[in-house]
Design a protein around this motif. Structure first.
Motif, mmCIF file in Angstrom:
data_model
loop_
_atom_site.group_PDB
_atom_site.id
_atom_site.type_symbol
_atom_site.label_atom_id
_atom_site.label_comp_id
_atom_site.label_asym_id
_atom_site.label_seq_id
_atom_site.Cartn_x
_atom_site.Cartn_y
_atom_site.Cartn_z
ATOM 1 N N GLU A 37 0.824 -1.224 0.000
ATOM 2 C CA GLU A 37 0.000 0.000 0.000
ATOM 3 C C GLU A 37 0.854 1.269 0.000
ATOM 4 N N ASP A 38 2.160 1.092 0.045
ATOM 5 C CA ASP A 38 3.089 2.218 0.152
ATOM 6 C C ASP A 38 2.678 3.173 1.281
ATOM 7 N N LEU A 39 2.297 2.578 2.395
ATOM 8 C CA LEU A 39 1.833 3.364 3.545
ATOM 9 C C LEU A 39 3.042 3.757 4.397
ATOM 10 N N ARG A 40 3.634 4.854 4.008
ATOM 11 C CA ARG A 40 4.851 5.337 4.678
ATOM 12 C C ARG A 40 4.518 6.134 5.923
ATOM 13 N N LEU A 41 5.537 6.333 6.763
ATOM 14 C CA LEU A 41 5.331 7.084 8.008
ATOM 15 C C LEU A 41 4.782 8.482 7.757
ATOM 16 N N SER A 42 5.206 9.109 6.645
ATOM 17 C CA SER A 42 4.769 10.488 6.394
ATOM 18 C C SER A 42 3.261 10.581 6.161
ATOM 19 N N LYS A 43 2.621 9.459 5.784
ATOM 20 C CA LYS A 43 1.166 9.491 5.608
ATOM 21 C C LYS A 43 0.438 9.348 6.945
ATOM 22 N N VAL A 44 1.160 8.859 7.947
ATOM 23 C CA VAL A 44 0.579 8.651 9.280
ATOM 24 C C VAL A 44 0.952 9.805 10.214
ATOM 25 N N LEU A 45 2.221 10.181 10.178
ATOM 26 C CA LEU A 45 2.710 11.225 11.098
ATOM 27 C C LEU A 45 2.425 12.617 10.540
ATOM 28 N N THR A 46 1.154 12.978 10.559
ATOM 29 C CA THR A 46 0.729 14.299 10.080
ATOM 30 C C THR A 46 0.537 15.228 11.277
ATOM 31 N N LYS A 47 0.355 16.497 10.993
ATOM 32 C CA LYS A 47 0.074 17.442 12.089
ATOM 33 C C LYS A 47 -1.165 16.994 12.863
ATOM 34 N N GLU A 48 -2.158 16.470 12.125
ATOM 35 C CA GLU A 48 -3.397 16.014 12.773
ATOM 36 C C GLU A 48 -3.094 14.889 13.776
ATOM 37 N N ALA A 49 -2.192 14.001 13.400
ATOM 38 C CA ALA A 49 -1.835 12.896 14.297
ATOM 39 C C ALA A 49 -1.180 13.427 15.575
ATOM 40 N N PHE A 50 -0.292 14.421 15.424
ATOM 41 C CA PHE A 50 0.366 14.989 16.611
ATOM 42 C C PHE A 50 -0.650 15.711 17.495
ATOM 43 N N GLU A 51 -1.620 16.364 16.882
ATOM 44 C CA GLU A 51 -2.660 17.021 17.699
ATOM 45 C C GLU A 51 -3.449 15.985 18.490
ATOM 46 N N ASN A 52 -3.768 14.863 17.874
ATOM 47 C CA ASN A 52 -4.448 13.789 18.617
ATOM 48 C C ASN A 52 -3.589 13.318 19.786
ATOM 49 N N ALA A 53 -2.296 13.157 19.532
ATOM 50 C CA ALA A 53 -1.402 12.648 20.581
ATOM 51 C C ALA A 53 -1.319 13.629 21.749
ATOM 52 N N ILE A 54 -1.276 14.922 21.451
ATOM 53 C CA ILE A 54 -1.222 15.914 22.534
ATOM 54 C C ILE A 54 -2.487 15.828 23.393
ATOM 55 N N ARG A 55 -3.636 15.673 22.738
ATOM 56 C CA ARG A 55 -4.888 15.569 23.500
ATOM 57 C C ARG A 55 -4.890 14.282 24.332
ATOM 58 N N VAL A 56 -4.413 13.206 23.752
ATOM 59 C CA VAL A 56 -4.364 11.935 24.488
ATOM 60 C C VAL A 56 -3.403 12.039 25.669
ATOM 61 N N ASN A 57 -2.284 12.735 25.482
ATOM 62 C CA ASN A 57 -1.331 12.887 26.584
ATOM 63 C C ASN A 57 -2.005 13.523 27.797
ATOM 64 N N ALA A 58 -2.840 14.513 27.556
ATOM 65 C CA ALA A 58 -3.559 15.144 28.672
ATOM 66 C C ALA A 58 -4.537 14.158 29.306
ATOM 67 N N ALA A 59 -5.201 13.377 28.482
ATOM 68 C CA ALA A 59 -6.220 12.452 28.997
ATOM 69 C C ALA A 59 -5.618 11.313 29.810
ATOM 70 N N ILE A 60 -4.378 10.950 29.506
ATOM 71 C CA ILE A 60 -3.733 9.850 30.242
ATOM 72 C C ILE A 60 -2.880 10.352 31.403
ATOM 73 N N GLY A 61 -2.709 11.682 31.532
ATOM 74 C CA GLY A 61 -1.787 12.209 32.547
ATOM 75 C C GLY A 61 -0.364 11.840 32.194
ATOM 76 N N GLY A 62 0.001 12.018 30.931
ATOM 77 C CA GLY A 62 1.283 11.547 30.413
ATOM 78 C C GLY A 62 2.468 12.393 30.839
ATOM 79 N N SER A 63 3.629 11.840 30.578
ATOM 80 C CA SER A 63 4.899 12.431 31.003
ATOM 81 C C SER A 63 5.229 13.718 30.245
ATOM 82 N N THR A 64 5.891 14.633 30.954
ATOM 83 C CA THR A 64 6.385 15.856 30.317
ATOM 84 C C THR A 64 7.440 15.555 29.254
ATOM 85 N N ASN A 65 8.072 14.391 29.351
ATOM 86 C CA ASN A 65 9.067 14.045 28.330
ATOM 87 C C ASN A 65 8.450 13.966 26.937
ATOM 88 N N ALA A 66 7.144 13.724 26.871
ATOM 89 C CA ALA A 66 6.482 13.651 25.566
ATOM 90 C C ALA A 66 6.601 14.977 24.811
#
Ligand code: FES
Length: 584
Positions: free
Chosen positions: A251-280
């Motif tokens: 499928e030629d599904l490379r990291l650049s198709k997954v690691l979009t700005k939208e993906a990072f925004e989701n991760a930031i929101r999830v970090n807050a929801a899990i009480g994640g580490s500041t290292n993130a």
């Protein structure tokens, strides 16, 4: 499109090595055949690298040989050919002065190992804290199809029949020893039950946080973050990941198709929801920089602030990763966010070809105490707090879910330590001029100052303060903090003291104002006074001989500040997967 149609459209990268009937093809195939590989394995099968951070010196990843065997079964079943290779393994518990010193080194190893070899896609076997960002950074700079398989957390720690959490128990028990609440033999007794199975720290420390970040970024299959290391389902997931990576090639599904700005925004929101580490904050910035996504500290305020922490795990809450998985794991958290309209980008693509929301919309949640409801959170606003001011012109961070609410707006007198050694030498001094309202300040523990930016920011309190029953004070430094630690701790002050940040010239007795709600960190001295102090500081600087040679020289010369992810300046960006020229 059928699988055969997809295959006809993809030119395998590995064919540049194995696909020619000439001198070069002979040489590449012949040497590989000394491992007993038959000729048909070189005829159009995707070659899948298994990038393994196994090491007996990285105990959290010491079970990875078995994990790799299950990945291989999946790759073979799906019609690929697995090739396992080692990369630098930086384990948090043993490596001195800090595993962070070698995160970028490991990422270089990963990047060059992938690019220089006949690999069409890669499975990233990660676990201990730095291994996850290091492998994602390296793979992102090559941008081949990649899937993360995490080693999984340890089973719950046990002491006297009760659960104890990795790292967090160490901080708690050590403070109890210092306060005279428990004896040294009780402290030592905790050692055996603290780490009683294979796997990573079982608290929501940095390893668990980065596993959740990888899953919420879409780089792993659902449930990758939380399945315990020794649970058979961890090996099923490894097998399925091996199968999936082969399809990702077609499928030629490379990291650049997954690691979009939208993906990072989701991760930031999830970090807050899990009480994640500041290292993130540091690691996500570094990963984003490798794939060309513009991620700023203000994104943590914009996306993260106002998000309730719903995962009730140590160090912020009560439970451990084992309970988190049994309660529904990360898909349950993402479902909570999505149903509340709090998942910023539900349509973000993940490695299984579905969106994040498609993967999680129907995720079962079995325990509302561990994965709490949005309207009954552990912390109302768990998003990492970004601070700025004349003490941190390029930012600093604080983790509200680990802090004391009453201290998050505080003005106090600075008690200053010039470096970690100074702190260790004086913190126990009965004559130290400190009371509970003071702010402990430590300098020279940033990326350049303590090369690697050690996790020493959660300075233990002075014993004489602990003896009064006080459990928390405001602490400020340019260091990082273990994800398993807690307290009202301001970290990642940028620029760091060693790089000439204002932190370098804080003096004993200065007053400092912290206001998390306003995002403010202010040193109560005039601009003129601050400039004069910095001029004197700059004139007195000399080069540390330890930074003059070796890897440490490279590191200190090129490491970026915390707000830029502590990557090396020359490593930012994606250099792609173009096949290097022949060497023979
Ligand atoms: Fe390896 Fe905590 S020390 S995950």
């Amino acid at each position: 499109m059928t699988t055969d149609d997809k295959k006809s459209k993809v030119k395998l990268r590995s064919a540049e090595w194995f696909g020619t009937q000439d001198k070069n093809g002979f040489m590449y195939r012949s040497w590989m055949k000394n491992q007993g590989i038959p000729d048909h394995e070189f005829q159009g099968k995707p070659i899948i690298g298994i990038c393994n951070t196994w090491s007996e010196l990285t105990p959290c990843n010491a079970h990875f040989r078995k994990l790799a065997e299950h990945v291989k079964k999946g790759i073979l079943e799906a019609g690929g050919y697995p090739v396992e290779f080692p990369v630098f393994s930086n384990g948090e518990s043993n490596l001195r002065p800090t595993a962070m010193l070698t995160r970028n080194l490991a990422s270089m190893d990963v990047e060059e190992s992938i690019r220089g070899n006949p690999i069409d896609a890669v499975v990233l076997l990660v676990g201990c804290d730095k291994t996850t960002p290091a492998l994602l950074m390296g793979a992102a700079s090559v941008d081949v199809p990649a899937i993360v398989v995490t080693g999984g957390p340890m089973l719950n720690g046990k002491l006297n029949g009760k659960n104890i959490g990795s790292g967090t128990a160490v901080w708690q028990l050590h403070e109890q020893v210092k306060a005279g609440e428990i004896k040294m033999h009780d402290f030592l007794a905790a050692e055996a039950g603290h780490s009683r199975s294979a796997g990573t720290c079982n608290t929501m420390g940095t390893a668990s946080t980065m596993a959740c970040m990888a899953e919420s970024l879409g780089t792993s299959l659902p449930h990758n973050a939380a399945i315990p290391a020794v649970d058979a389902r961890r090996y099923v997931l490894a097998h399925l990941s091996g199968m999936r990576i082969v399809d990702m090639v077609w499928e030629d599904l490379r990291l650049s198709k997954v690691l979009t700005k939208e993906a990072f925004e989701n991760a930031i929101r999830v970090n807050a929801a899990i009480g994640g580490s500041t290292n993130a904050v540091i690691h996500l910035k570094a990963i984003a920089g490798r794939i060309g996504v513009d991620l700023e500290l203000e994104d943590w305020t914009r996306i993260g602030r106002g998000t309730p922490t719903v995962v009730d795990l140590l160090p912020s809450g009560r439970f451990l990763m084992e309970e988190f998985y049994y309660a529904g794991g990360l898909p349950g958290v993402i479902r909570r966010l999505g149903e509340a309209g709090k998942l910023p980008n539900p349509g973000a693509l993940t490695v299984n070809g579905k969106s994040l929301w498609d993967n999680c919309a129907d995720a079962p949640i079995y325990d509302d105490e561990v994965i709490r409801k949005i309207d009954n959170p552990l912390i109302e606003d768990g998003g990492i707090c970004i601070l700025r001011g004349n003490l941190a012109p390029r930012g600093a961070v604080l983790k509200p879910s680990a802090a004391t609410p009453e201290l998050m707006k505080h003005r106090g007198r600075a008690v200053v330590f010039e470096n970690f050694d100074d702190y260790k030498a004086r913190i126990g001094d009965p004559d130290l001029d400190v009371d509970a309202s003071c702010i402990l300040v430590m300098k020279n523990c940033g990326p350049k100052g303590y090369p690697g930016m050690a996790e020493v920011g959660n300075m233990g309190l002075p014993p004489k303060i602990l003896a009064t029953g006080v459990k928390d004070m405001v602490r400020i430094s340019d260091a990082r903090m273990s994800g398993t630690a807690y307290g009202t701790v301001v970290l990642h002050v940028a620029p760091e003291a060693r790089a000439g940040g204002p932190l370098a010239v804080v003096k004993e007795g200065d007053f400092i104002e912290l206001d998390c709600a306003a995002g403010r960190l202010h040193l109560d001295v005039s601009d003129e006074e601050l400039k004069a102090r910095l001029d004197v500081w700059a004139a007195a600087q000399t080069v540390d001989p330890a930074d003059a040679t070796g890897y440490r020289h490279l590191y200190v010369q090129h490491v970026l500040q915390a707000d830029e992810g502590c990557d090396f300046d020359f490593l930012r960006g994606c250099r792609g997967s173009a096949v290097p020229r022949h060497s023979h």
